[in-house]
Design a protein around this motif. Sequence first.
Motif, PDB file in Angstrom:
ATOM      1  N   SER A   1      -1.107  41.946  64.080  1.00  0.00           N
ATOM      2  CA  SER A   1      -2.619  43.183  63.573  1.00  0.00           C
ATOM      3  C   SER A   1      -2.923  44.688  63.590  1.00  0.00           C
TER       4      SER A   1
ATOM      5  N   THR B   1      -1.993  48.624  58.657  1.00  0.00           N
ATOM      6  CA  THR B   1      -3.627  48.932  57.767  1.00  0.00           C
ATOM      7  C   THR B   1      -2.921  48.347  56.470  1.00  0.00           C
TER       8      THR B   1
ATOM      9  N   ASN C   1      -1.316  50.838  55.057  1.00  0.00           N
ATOM     10  CA  ASN C   1      -0.908  52.232  54.617  1.00  0.00           C
ATOM     11  C   ASN C   1       0.153  53.675  54.711  1.00  0.00           C
ATOM     12  N   GLU C   2       0.639  52.107  55.740  1.00  0.00           N
ATOM     13  CA  GLU C   2       2.382  52.875  56.248  1.00  0.00           C
ATOM     14  C   GLU C   2       2.828  53.426  55.611  1.00  0.00           C
TER      15      GLU C   2
ATOM     16  N   ASN D   1       1.117  48.606  51.147  1.00  0.00           N
ATOM     17  CA  ASN D   1       0.427  47.910  50.734  1.00  0.00           C
ATOM     18  C   ASN D   1       0.530  48.311  48.703  1.00  0.00           C
TER      19      ASN D   1
END
Length: 443
Positions: free
Chosen positions: A121, A124, A126-127, A137
């Motif tokens: 959870s 994001t 974007n890590e 992503n």
Amino acid sequence: MKELKKIRIGAGAGFSGDRLEPAKILAEAGEIDYLVLECLAERTIALAQKRKLADSSKGYDPLLERRMEILLPIIKEKDIKILSNMGAANPLAAAKKITEIAAKNNITIKVAAVIGDDVLSLITGNEITIESGKPLNSFGKIISANAYLGADSILPAIASGADIIITGRVADPSLVVAPLMYEFGWSYDDTGLIGKATVIGHLMECAGQVTGGYFADGVNKIVPDLAILGHPFVDVSADGTAVIGKVENTGGIISLATVKEQLLYEVLNPFTYLTPDVSADFTTVSLKQIAPNRVQVSDGSGSSKPEKLKVSIGYQAGFMGEGEILYAGAFAMERAKMAGEIVRLRLAELFQDTLKIDYIGHNSAHAGINQEDTTAYEIRLRVAGMANSPETAALIGEEVEALYTNGPSGGGGVRKSVTEIIGIQSILMSRNSINHSFSIFES
């Protein structure tokens, strides 16, 4: 003179599919205080998350129930505590299942389930990944994200008096570090002791490897009685000195060579072996053979634990199609190569020359070796490739199967399969953003 306190920890499992009887032998005859069952790997927990998505009551280790049926009566009789990451993706369900097994067998048991490693959870997308330097992503759909927790997540559960502590993803050595910290009152501030404990945990985490299982080659490194390989236990003193041993009349050996191999296992930088508990320095470790099948481990050191924790990410990476067929007898290699070329040509448009073609028995393990040698009498052709759908992946096996009658001659023993592939990437996450806790279940 009063004998100083020692803690004996047994390593009952080194991976999810490990044998069941070594843990039983350790519990029955090892005179151990703690039994550690280390059963998780990066892909293991991602697959467990898949099982949990399909059934919310699942997601723990597939062998948990069988292990507990065997071990519960013994640990209750002998007052042994179990620490294990068999909770995998669902420690709460694992703890509940253990109490159900105990109740069925009229055994009173207290189980603590450690949670908090599941950080899906918080992701994001974007890590940036450690392995590729690309953002998450840019990969397939993320199905799991599990942080490597440390001994601090286990300590409160031990202090609760639980007979069994079940965790999800914790660092492998932490399963040993935690009981040592608890029993000896060690503090995280004493990085030297935590470094020593991490060395011990690392040596024990793969169980049968340190007693010679993965060491043996049958020629230069002879290990006796591998069919009844014993798993190790370790006696640890309050100063961090340890002696690794095994139960009498079990197979395997414990020697300087077996311990050195395990010490270096999966270690990229021996000066800085990072875990959630410490940055350990393995270069200062001293090993001494003090008796047959007894190796003393001393020294080792460490410095402050890292500010960020590693998080293992599982994502959907597509589907792998496979097909295999065997060629034997005269010109086996030539016929296998002909068959491989036929499949490659027929699937070239769909797979654009990305098929992997192996000639098992010739060069599948060491590609590029003996390319000109065609004297092999038995060759198993394996064709594999990745696709975005199971239907496309299945075409590989279908084409291999069609070789039965479409040539070349003499093929047999076809196998075909389609497997959904779970890819693995890793990121770092601030430990301050990860909260862990535990819940108690009793039978």
